[in-house]
Design an enzyme around this catalytic site. Structure first.
Site, mmCIF file in Angstrom:
data_model
loop_
_atom_site.group_PDB
_atom_site.id
_atom_site.type_symbol
_atom_site.label_atom_id
_atom_site.label_comp_id
_atom_site.label_asym_id
_atom_site.label_seq_id
_atom_site.Cartn_x
_atom_site.Cartn_y
_atom_site.Cartn_z
ATOM 1 N N HIS A 366 0.793 -1.228 0.000
ATOM 2 C CA HIS A 366 0.000 0.000 0.000
ATOM 3 C C HIS A 366 0.826 1.278 0.000
ATOM 4 C CE1 HIS A 366 -4.125 -1.560 0.555
ATOM 5 N NE2 HIS A 366 -3.572 -2.510 1.268
ATOM 6 N N LYS A 557 -9.197 13.611 4.152
ATOM 7 C CA LYS A 557 -8.327 12.437 4.161
ATOM 8 C C LYS A 557 -7.334 12.615 5.316
ATOM 9 C CE LYS A 557 -7.168 13.252 -0.105
ATOM 10 N NZ LYS A 557 -7.269 11.996 -0.815
ATOM 11 N N ARG A 558 -6.560 11.577 5.576
ATOM 12 C CA ARG A 558 -5.538 11.670 6.613
ATOM 13 C C ARG A 558 -4.624 12.867 6.339
ATOM 14 N NH1 ARG A 558 -0.759 8.562 6.595
ATOM 15 N NH2 ARG A 558 -1.657 7.428 4.846
ATOM 16 N N LYS A 563 0.156 14.271 1.090
ATOM 17 C CA LYS A 563 -1.197 14.500 0.574
ATOM 18 C C LYS A 563 -1.442 15.987 0.288
ATOM 19 C CE LYS A 563 -3.058 10.363 2.822
ATOM 20 N NZ LYS A 563 -3.505 9.569 1.666
ATOM 21 N N THR A 665 -9.002 5.963 -2.339
ATOM 22 C CA THR A 665 -10.375 5.526 -2.620
ATOM 23 C C THR A 665 -11.342 6.683 -2.434
ATOM 24 O OG1 THR A 665 -10.586 4.690 -0.338
ATOM 25 C CG2 THR A 665 -10.017 3.092 -2.051
ATOM 26 N N LYS A 669 -14.876 7.557 -4.436
ATOM 27 C CA LYS A 669 -16.154 7.818 -3.765
ATOM 28 C C LYS A 669 -16.746 9.149 -4.207
ATOM 29 C CE LYS A 669 -14.443 5.232 0.190
ATOM 30 N NZ LYS A 669 -13.608 5.369 1.400
#
Length: 821
Positions: A366, A557-558, A563, A665, A669
């Site tokens: 991952h 998100k985290r 990110k 993901t 979504k």
């Protein structure tokens, strides 16, 4: 309402009187409450028990079917299962939502309000755990014999509050009222060993054997949760392990009056399943983390082998009957554990045990971040798991011997692929162990899998040319569209039928409707209703008013530097400065929504949360931007918050540094819920672009290859700072305390990470492209018809990103398991 004794008998799940009787009986006999003296939680538990009854019958039928067909089973080992709330999902999956809604209305209750009483099963941190939950849903929906194994954490991922702009962590005691979905299995109990010593002895036949003795033991007790597939035909099982002491207390100390000492061992043992992801920045935290990993792996393998052995003699056929998927490296210790059990307990010779092990396991990677690949010190392994260290050394020795024979003289290759890393202290590289001990290794997006083979694991791809495959992640349409966005689901069903719920690729039938003005109007109305609903929730919980007609620009998100929430903030500041200076032109009103948790020990991520909140505060105070720009940080982002936010998203921020996000993901979504993506060519964004068309997505920034070239040539972040006045102004405002006048240097370390420490995540390199791309977003949003058309096409062409498709690929390409009807 008449109370009867037929507590468990529901003559027909569609029969309203039968359901009503069952509900009241459960309230009386299971909750112990009179219907006239109840609260909302009592009714929730009574309802959950009735639904569990319905699931249990189908669950037993599914288990019986697997047994009678001697079906090969897949076991999904994961440290995380972010399953969220179960009530509404279960009702929709078994087709009884409307009936129970009617039953509750008859007694003056609202089903959706009642569902809010359910505690979120926060058994995960983010995408990894949510993916595992989606795959369990798909396994059951596809009628595949699939089982999850994990840990029943007493305290899940921490609950997050924002105090003075800072993240504050609170214990998440999700079990404080009990869990109505689980079945405790005190009879399913396995011994898990730690520490001790290994003795070598010789059998009468001359074979050398090993025995692990003088160990500290913990008992693993099972808790089972039924997992229903859509349609209710199959209900699979998620088995979670709780740590129990091997004895309740030391009677000797108790009799002496030393009550604390008497229960000390019990307390220490049961800490194993107390909390999700203990802080591993301390030696004690690292030790607990490793013990957790081994604890659930050992119990799971013992359970798997017990089930297998009930109907099979010997273990030669194990790979034909059992597939075990390792979700990331956390369960990779299962490889030496299976070897230990086969060799030490069942006397299986090494070569045979190794062949069985490799053919049984497969591994999902991952991450491409080298620092995120799990390593453990040899010293810690030697202390906690001495037998496993011995086995890992033997695995590594035999593997390196084979490599040296195939690639003679390549000592550097030997060093790179060794499980034991001697360059950074004596450490075990668990990703290497997982690759060596599995017959298939998969990445989770096309780019991720390609980079795996060409960068971090290129040596292994050379050694095992057929081992690496790609299976792009997917999301379950049941939770993330049919349940989360019921208005859109109803519009889709009215337009193309209900088949999309189990065949998401049927959404492509919506594509012609993108050119239908009436359908676009109805689609826009659904999105506006979702935005209005979210605005009301934000107002209720945070006392923040937002304009539901503004563009909802969302990054949830985290919180992590790769990110790049920081890049998003820089754009917000740039937008703010344009508004203040009067140079904004015909700017589109925006509400920029952030959400996500930072790891408790991750200082930079926590500082980014504070920056977001300080920028939001400055914008709120400035009348020059009133009604045109709003920033909101939604606390405690989890599955339930995601289900509230995602249907309302119009612009989906997927802006990670290219080459660093494995898949994502959230991008799937949001797109399938009618959002348009702004993102880099990273993770699954690449495949989303391929499916929706490059004209229906906003792509910006450097590619992974371009960034590699940029770094190779000597990346200089100062060049971007000096050449872009808007970027310079935004960074200077952060650095000099414009957003933190009470503490001017508060964010200096964030700016230093960009300018002085090399801008590891290429925020400045992509800033100009990102801002220009956001201007394109504004231009498109000014044309509602054109925007809606692209949004509809995103929904229509994202059906491929279903977890059903992903699980089918696993079943066919890795697990070799057929449907079991």
């Amino acid at each position: 309402m008449t109370v009867t004794s037929d507590i468990y008998e529901i003559s027909n799940p569609k029969d309203i009187p039968s359901l009503r009787r069952a509900l009241v009986n459960r309230l009386i006999y299971s909750i112990g409450k009179d219907p006239v003296e109840t609260n909302e939680r009592d009714w929730f538990f009574a309802l959950a028990y009735v639904v569990r009854d319905l699931l249990t019958l189908r669950w037993m039928e599914s288990m019986r079917r697997y047994y009678l067909q001697d079906a090969k089973r897949v076991y999904y080992l994961s440290m995380e299962f972010l399953i969220g709330r179960s009530l509404v999902n279960s009702l929709l999956n078994i087709g009884c939502y409307n009936e129970f809604k009617q039953v509750l209305e008859d007694v003056g209750l609202n089903l959706d309000e009642l569902a809010e009483a359910e505690e979120e099963a926060a058994l995960g941190n983010g995408g990894l755990g949510r993916l595992a939950a989606c795959y369990l849903d798909s396994l059951a929906t596809l009628q595949l014999p699939g089982f999850g194994y994990g840990i029943r954490y007493e305290f899940g991922m921490f609950s997050q509050s924002i105090e003075d702009g800072y993240q504050v962590e609170h214990p998440d005691n999700w079990l404080r009222y009990g869990n109505p979905w689980e079945f405790a299995r005190p009879d399913v109990l396995y011994r898990v060993q730690f520490r001790g010593r290994v003795v070598e002895y010789r059998e009468s036949d001359g074979e050398v054997r090993y025995r692990w003795i003088d160990t500290e033991d913990v008992m693993a007790m099972a808790y089972d949760i039924p997992v229903p597939g859509y349609g209710g035909e199959t209900v699979n099982n998620l088995r979670l392990w709780a740590a129990k002491a091997s004895r309740d207390f030391e009677l000797k100390y108790f009799n002496e009056g030393n009550y604390i000492k008497a229960v000390e061992q019990k307390t220490r043992s049961e800490n194993l399943s107390k909390v999700l992801y203990p802080d591993d920045t301390t030696q004690m935290g690292r030790q607990l983390r490793l013990k957790q990993e081994y604890f659930f792996v050992s119990a799971s393998l013992q359970d798997i082998l017990k089930t297998y052995s009930a109907d099979h003699r010997g273990f030669a056929a194990l790979p034909q009957e059992v597939a075990v998927q390792l979700n990331d490296t956390h369960p990779s210790i299962a490889i030496p554990e299976l070897m230990r059990i086969l060799m030490d307990e069942y006397r299986v010779p090494w070569h045979e045990a190794w062949n069985i092990t490799v053919q049984t396991f497969s591994y999902t990677n991952h991450t491409l971040l080298p620092e995120a690949l799990e390593v453990w010190s040899v010293r810690l392994f030697e202390e906690l798991l001495p037998r496993h260290l011995h086995i890992i050394y033997e695995i590594n020795y035999r593997f390196l011997k084979e490599v040296s024979e195939r690639f003679p003289g390549d000592l550097d290759l030997i060093r790179r692929v060794s499980v034991v890393d001697e360059e950074h202290g004596s450490r075990l590289r668990m990703s290497h162990l997982a690759i060596i001990g599995s017959h298939k290794v998969n990445g989770v997006a096309e780019l991720h899998s390609r980079l795996m083979k060409t960068t971090i694991f290129r040596d292994f791809d050379r050694i095992f040319p057929d081992r690496f495959v790609n299976i792009t992640n997917g999301i379950t349409p049941r939770r993330w569209l049919n349940q989360a966005n019921r208005d859109l689901a109803a519009l889709i069903t009215e337009s193309i039928g209900s088949g999309w719920v189990t065949d998401l690729e049927r959404l492509r039938e919506l594509a012609p409707l993108a050119d239908d003005a009436a359908f676009r109007e109805r689609f826009r109305a659904v999105k506006l209703a979702n935005k209005t609903r979210l605005a009301a929730l934000i107002d209720k919980r945070l006392a923040i008013r937002i304009d539901q007609t503004s563009l909802f620009d969302v990054q949830v998100k985290r919180i992590h530097e790769y990110k790049r929430q920081l890049l998003n903030v820089l754009h917000v500041i740039t937008r703010y400065n344009r508004l203040r200076s009067g140079k904004s032109g015909d700017i589109v009103p925006r509400t920029v929504i952030f959400g996500g948790k930072a790891a408790p020990g991750y200082h930079a991520a926590k500082l980014i949360i504070k920056l977001i909140n300080d920028v939001a505060k400055a914008i709120d105070r400035d009348p020059a931007v009133d009604g045109v720009l709003k920033v909101v940080f939604v606390p405690d982002y989890n599955v339930s918050r995601a289900m509230e936010i995602i249907p309302a998203v119009e612009l989906s921020e997927q802006i990670s540094t290219a080459g660093m996000e494995a898949s994502g993901t959230g991008n799937m979504k949001m797109a399938v819920n009618g959002a348009i993506t702004i993102g880099t060519l990273d993770g699954a964004n690449i495949e989303i672009r391929e499916h929706v068309g490059e004209e229906n997505i906003f792509i910006f920034g450097h590619t992974a290859g371009q960034l590699e070239e940029l770094r190779r040539d000597g990346y200089d972040p100062w060049r971007y700072y000096r050449s872009n006045d808007e970027l310079k102004l935004a960074l200077d405002m952060i650095a000099t305390g414009y957003f933190s006048p009470d503490e001017p240097d508060r964010f200096k370390s964030l700016v230093d990470s960009l300018l002085r420490d090399g801008d590891k995540f290429a925020v400045l390199a992509d800033y100009g492209s990102y801002v220009a791309c956001q201007e394109e977003v504004d231009r498109l949003y000014r044309d509602p018809e054109a925007w809606t058309r692209k949004a509809i096409l995103n929904v229509a062409h994202c059906g491929w990103f279903s977890s059903d498709r992903a699980v089918r690929e696993y079943a066919e390409r890795i697990w070799d398991i057929p449907t079991c009807r």
